[in-house]
Scaffold this motif. Structure first.
Motif, PDB file in Angstrom:
ATOM      1  N   TRP A 137       0.652  -7.394   4.849  1.00  0.00           N
ATOM      2  CA  TRP A 137      -0.634  -7.051   4.251  1.00  0.00           C
ATOM      3  C   TRP A 137      -1.314  -8.262   3.659  1.00  0.00           C
ATOM      4  O   TRP A 137      -0.685  -9.271   3.372  1.00  0.00           O
ATOM      5  N   HIS A 164      -3.533  -3.642   6.060  1.00  0.00           N
ATOM      6  CA  HIS A 164      -2.140  -3.255   5.818  1.00  0.00           C
ATOM      7  C   HIS A 164      -1.534  -2.782   7.133  1.00  0.00           C
ATOM      8  O   HIS A 164      -2.061  -1.856   7.745  1.00  0.00           O
ATOM      9  N   ASN A 183      -5.041  -3.322  -1.709  1.00  0.00           N
ATOM     10  CA  ASN A 183      -4.549  -2.075  -1.123  1.00  0.00           C
ATOM     11  C   ASN A 183      -5.353  -0.905  -1.688  1.00  0.00           C
ATOM     12  O   ASN A 183      -6.184  -1.079  -2.586  1.00  0.00           O
ATOM     13  N   GLU A 184      -5.074   0.284  -1.117  1.00  0.00           N
ATOM     14  CA  GLU A 184      -5.907   1.436  -1.468  1.00  0.00           C
ATOM     15  C   GLU A 184      -5.758   1.796  -2.944  1.00  0.00           C
ATOM     16  O   GLU A 184      -6.765   2.040  -3.626  1.00  0.00           O
ATOM     17  N   GLN A 185      -4.521   1.758  -3.469  1.00  0.00           N
ATOM     18  CA  GLN A 185      -4.359   2.159  -4.881  1.00  0.00           C
ATOM     19  C   GLN A 185      -5.037   1.166  -5.830  1.00  0.00           C
ATOM     20  O   GLN A 185      -5.553   1.547  -6.873  1.00  0.00           O
ATOM     21  N   ASP A 192       0.849  -1.196   0.000  1.00  0.00           N
ATOM     22  CA  ASP A 192       0.000   0.000   0.000  1.00  0.00           C
ATOM     23  C   ASP A 192       0.890   1.254   0.000  1.00  0.00           C
ATOM     24  O   ASP A 192       1.882   1.327   0.734  1.00  0.00           O
TER      25      ASP A 192
END
Ligand code: FAD
Ligand code: NAI
Length: 471
Positions: free
Chosen positions: A364, A417, A368-370, A218
């Motif tokens: 993690w 994460h 993830n955020e992206q 992340d």
């Protein structure tokens, strides 16, 4: 093996993928042989990967802590010295104990261990050039390719494992270099860079991308661990590409360019660690003898049941698709044997955890955020910092945070994460939650013992569906 004796399953490669499949097959009552050329079982992971690196990471962390982190704990220490030889011996003891343990498990489960290099003679027969000289051959009703991976070389900088090294050389340096450049800020670069930085080398990491951590980390977590590693003394040159290298002088010289085409620069160091990824290893297997193809990245092409185009020949682990991780190889090994024995097996590729064993650790699982942003998947975020966790405070080890991502409608956990102490153990809880399809409220309503680091995990879940208590 007796000449051309037929087995239910012949496995080429005794790494995590191969040895786990061999043991599982033995347990399932299959007649099984495993061919390994290294002279020891356990593959990259046990011999020159996961296990020796974690030994050095653990002991170099202790050394570094004793040097820099005792006074405020009320411990006065005298003359602290590094005994690198003894540290390496401790690593070797861990490795040999574990590899011998697998030989014992082979015997216990009736697996025949053939020490040599396997090559396809035909679609069912494997010729083995024995390590002790001579040749034998085994015939398999089923064959499993599990030949793993190797370090990707950097053109023009030949590995000598002393000055220009792969992770294998980095696990066995005879002295602490004054300076080390790490090409590639992925997991190997950061783990092995940490080891040598803690032991006293000036470590500079040169990374092509604008972010460290390699694939999957992340963005926010990557920034956070970079800051922490910088505080420990590692230097970073991001967005920087190594163009060429020269090892003819006393120091190794590297020409680097800004990835966006800025001013070129020359860097030099006593040792250069090349850590730009690993590539599948199938050399000498004789795949051409049976017409098996590789994809453009050298991976053996398989279907969802690990079958190559010859359906009795399967392939798992680092030499085929997916993340190059030991626990991924292990899951596939069990599933592949189940397909052979029972006709069905299962690996959930959406729920494979990753851990980077720096200090603090980074771990993690899930998205993830992206990745969520790029896929236009709506999400909500909950964070909890270790600086607000009582156990981290008592341990004087408060850097990092737990970050959770969940579906805003259903509250189902999408990813977790963690950068922080013991993140690698804590991620098991997130992995189980994700596998069971838990919501963050499910996690938050689960009682966690006090005072533990895992309470940070529970409070991050509280922060995702409602509010954390202690932050
Ligand atoms: P391998 O372990 O590479 O095993 C393949 C085996 O096949 C080798 O022993 C090879 O000698 C043998 N072989 C190849 N060709 C033949 C042939 N023709 N005949 C006979 N034998 C043959 N993963 C994690 O999950 N956690 C970690 O902490 C971690 N740390 C790592 C640290 C380092 C420095 C490195 C390099 C890797 C690390 N990994 C880690 C990755 C992990 O080691 C691999 O994902 C894992 O070993 C893959 O298992 P495998 O069985 O597919 O391949
Ligand atoms: P990686 O893929 O994690 O990272 C390589 C990095 O090198 C990337 O960030 C890439 O952008 C960069 N890079 C590539 N070419 C470059 C160049 N010319 N100049 C500068 N930077 C460049 O690969 P790494 O670290 O070599 O590790 C290989 C694999 O081994 C990992 O993907 C992982 O699967 C496994 N591994 C796992 C560990 C764990 O689970 N703790 C520990 C060590 C390895």
């Amino acid at each position: 093996a007796s000449q051309a004796e037929e087995k239910d399953l012949v496995i080429i490669g005794g790494g995590v993928a191969g040895y786990v499949a061999a043991i599982k097959a033995g347990q399932e009552g299959l007649k099984v042989a495993c061919i390994e050329k290294r002279g020891a079982l356990g593959g990259t992971c046990l011999n020159v990967g996961c296990i020796p690196s974690k030994s050095l990471l653990n002991n170099s962390h202790m050394y570094h802590s004793i040097l820099h982190d005792t006074k405020n704990r009320g411990i006065d220490v005298g003359d602290v010295k590094l005994n690198l030889d003894a540290m390496m011996k401790a690593k070797d003891t861990s490795v040999s104990g574990l590899t011998k343990g697998i030989e014992f498990l082979f015997k216990k489960n009736g697996v025949e261990y053939i020490k040599g290099t396997g090559t396809f003679a035909s679609e069912n027969e494997i010729k083995v050039a024995l390590n002790d000289g001579g040749e034998t051959s085994v015939v398999g009703k089923n064959i499993l390719i599990a030949t793993g991976s190797e370090s990707t070389p950097f053109p023009g900088l030949e590995f000598d494992e002393e000055r220009v090294i792969t992770s294998t050389g980095a696990l066995a340096l005879k002295k602490v270099p004054e300076s080390m450049i790490v090409i590639g800020g992925g997991i190997i670069g950061l783990e092995m860079g940490s080891v040598w930085s803690r032991l006293g080398a000036k470590v500079t990491v040169v990374e092509f991308l604008n972010q460290i951590g390699g694939p999957g980390m992340d963005n926010e977590v990557a920034k956070s661990i970079q800051k922490l590693l910088k505080k420990q003394g590692m230097e970073f040159k991001l967005g920087t590409k190594v163009v060429s290298g020269d090892k003819t002088g006393e120091k190794i010289k590297l020409e680097v360019d800004s990835a966006k085409g800025g001013k070129p620069e020359t860097l030099d160091a006593e040792v250069v660690l090349v850590a730009i990824g690993r590539r599948p290893y199938t050399a000498g297997l004789g795949l051409e003898n049976i017409g098996l193809e590789l994809d453009d990245r050298g991976r053996v092409v398989i279907d969802s049941e690990y079958r190559t185009k010859h359906s009795h020949i399967r392939c798992i682990g680092d030499c085929t698709f997916g993340p190059m991780l030991a626990h991924k190889a292990e899951e596939e090994a069990v599933a592949a044997v189940e397909y052979i024995k029972k006709g069905y097996g299962h690996v959930n590729y959406g729920v494979i955890p990753s851990v980077m064993y720096t200090h603090p650790e980074v771990a993690w699982v899930g998205q993830n955020e992206q990745e969520l942003k790029a896929a236009n998947i709506p999400y909500k975020v909950g964070n909890f910092p270790f600086s607000a966790n009582s156990r981290a405070k008592t341990n004087l080890d408060t850097d990092g945070m737990v970050k959770m991502l969940a579906d805003p409608e259903t509250d189902r956990l999408l990813g977790c994460h963690i950068v922080g102490p013991n993140a690698g153990e804590m991620i098991a809880e997130a992995t189980l939650a994700l596998e069971y399809g838990a919501s963050t409220e499910d996690i938050a309503r689960t009682c966690h013992a006090h005072p533990t680091l895992a309470e940070a995990f529970k409070e991050a879940a509280m922060a995702t569906y409602s509010k954390a208590i202690h932050y």
